[in-house]
Design a protein around this motif. Structure first.
Motif, PDB file in Angstrom:
ATOM      1  N   ARG A  70      -6.726  -8.897  10.896  1.00  0.00           N
ATOM      2  CA  ARG A  70      -7.814  -7.967  11.189  1.00  0.00           C
ATOM      3  C   ARG A  70      -7.450  -7.133  12.402  1.00  0.00           C
ATOM      4  NH1 ARG A  70     -10.498  -9.863  15.560  1.00  0.00           N
ATOM      5  NH2 ARG A  70     -10.228 -12.053  16.039  1.00  0.00           N
ATOM      6  N   PRO A  71      -7.904  -5.869  12.450  1.00  0.00           N
ATOM      7  CA  PRO A  71      -7.674  -5.068  13.652  1.00  0.00           C
ATOM      8  C   PRO A  71      -8.499  -5.647  14.798  1.00  0.00           C
ATOM      9  CG  PRO A  71      -8.678  -3.743  11.908  1.00  0.00           C
ATOM     10  CD  PRO A  71      -8.570  -5.139  11.403  1.00  0.00           C
ATOM     11  N   LEU A  72      -7.968  -5.626  15.981  1.00  0.00           N
ATOM     12  CA  LEU A  72      -8.703  -6.127  17.136  1.00  0.00           C
ATOM     13  C   LEU A  72      -9.661  -5.067  17.653  1.00  0.00           C
ATOM     14  CD1 LEU A  72      -5.860  -7.883  19.150  1.00  0.00           C
ATOM     15  CD2 LEU A  72      -7.701  -8.968  17.891  1.00  0.00           C
ATOM     16  N   CYS A 101       0.810  -1.226   0.000  1.00  0.00           N
ATOM     17  CA  CYS A 101       0.000   0.000   0.000  1.00  0.00           C
ATOM     18  C   CYS A 101       0.839   1.270   0.000  1.00  0.00           C
ATOM     19  CB  CYS A 101      -0.950  -0.008   1.195  1.00  0.00           C
ATOM     20  SG  CYS A 101      -2.174  -1.341   1.110  1.00  0.00           S
ATOM     21  N   GLN A 102       2.150   1.147  -0.112  1.00  0.00           N
ATOM     22  CA  GLN A 102       3.043   2.303  -0.065  1.00  0.00           C
ATOM     23  C   GLN A 102       2.682   3.405  -1.068  1.00  0.00           C
ATOM     24  OE1 GLN A 102       5.169   2.866   2.279  1.00  0.00           O
ATOM     25  NE2 GLN A 102       6.163   4.663   1.445  1.00  0.00           N
ATOM     26  N   PRO A 103       2.295   3.096  -2.307  1.00  0.00           N
ATOM     27  CA  PRO A 103       1.933   4.187  -3.228  1.00  0.00           C
ATOM     28  C   PRO A 103       0.772   5.039  -2.713  1.00  0.00           C
ATOM     29  CG  PRO A 103       2.265   2.151  -4.445  1.00  0.00           C
ATOM     30  CD  PRO A 103       2.299   1.793  -2.980  1.00  0.00           C
ATOM     31  N   ILE A 119      -5.066  -0.793   3.017  1.00  0.00           N
ATOM     32  CA  ILE A 119      -4.563  -1.510   4.196  1.00  0.00           C
ATOM     33  C   ILE A 119      -5.581  -2.552   4.662  1.00  0.00           C
ATOM     34  CG2 ILE A 119      -3.993  -1.283   6.655  1.00  0.00           C
ATOM     35  CD1 ILE A 119      -1.727  -0.266   4.969  1.00  0.00           C
ATOM     36  N   LEU A 120      -6.836  -2.133   4.822  1.00  0.00           N
ATOM     37  CA  LEU A 120      -7.850  -3.050   5.343  1.00  0.00           C
ATOM     38  C   LEU A 120      -8.138  -4.203   4.381  1.00  0.00           C
ATOM     39  CD1 LEU A 120     -10.301  -0.509   7.013  1.00  0.00           C
ATOM     40  CD2 LEU A 120      -8.616  -2.007   8.124  1.00  0.00           C
ATOM     41  N   GLU A 121      -8.182  -3.910   3.076  1.00  0.00           N
ATOM     42  CA  GLU A 121      -8.441  -4.961   2.093  1.00  0.00           C
ATOM     43  C   GLU A 121      -7.281  -5.954   2.034  1.00  0.00           C
ATOM     44  OE1 GLU A 121      -9.429  -3.078  -1.628  1.00  0.00           O
ATOM     45  OE2 GLU A 121     -11.114  -2.016  -0.704  1.00  0.00           O
TER      46      GLU A 121
END
Length: 98
Positions: free
Chosen positions: A77-79, A28-30, A67-69
């Motif tokens: 997954r975020p907690l 996801c850096q770009p 990021i999420l995808e």
């Protein structure tokens, strides 16, 4: 024990969560670069001159979505509780004054 770079208690996943998360960040850096450039311009030409409306919401949302995808595609997954009860990552507009 999580890999180097993993934030303890912040993300759930398999034993190589830290290295997998690093891969997500690299992928996801770009989007991050685009958001950072926009934010830098806004900060210098807007915020420091008293203009508090951040015009970079779209770039941030693109980065956040990437990021999420990517996390989801890799089983991460975020907690819940780290970013509130839903685990949703806040965006720039979540911090605006009313």
């Amino acid at each position: 024990m999580p890999d180097e770079g993993a934030s303890p208690g912040s993300w759930s996943g398999g034993p190589s969560t830290g290295s997998t998360f690093k891969e997500v960040l690299e992928y996801c850096q770009p989007f991050k670069v685009r958001y950072d450039k926009c934010f830098d311009v806004w900060y210098k030409q807007g915020f420091l001159r008293g203009k508090l409306n951040n015009s970079c919401d779209d770039q941030f949302e693109d980065y956040k979505a990437c990021i999420l995808e990517e996390m989801a595609s890799r089983g991460l997954r975020p907690l819940p509780g780290i970013y509130g009860s839903t685990g949703e990552i806040p965006g720039p507009s979540d911090f605006r004054r009313e």
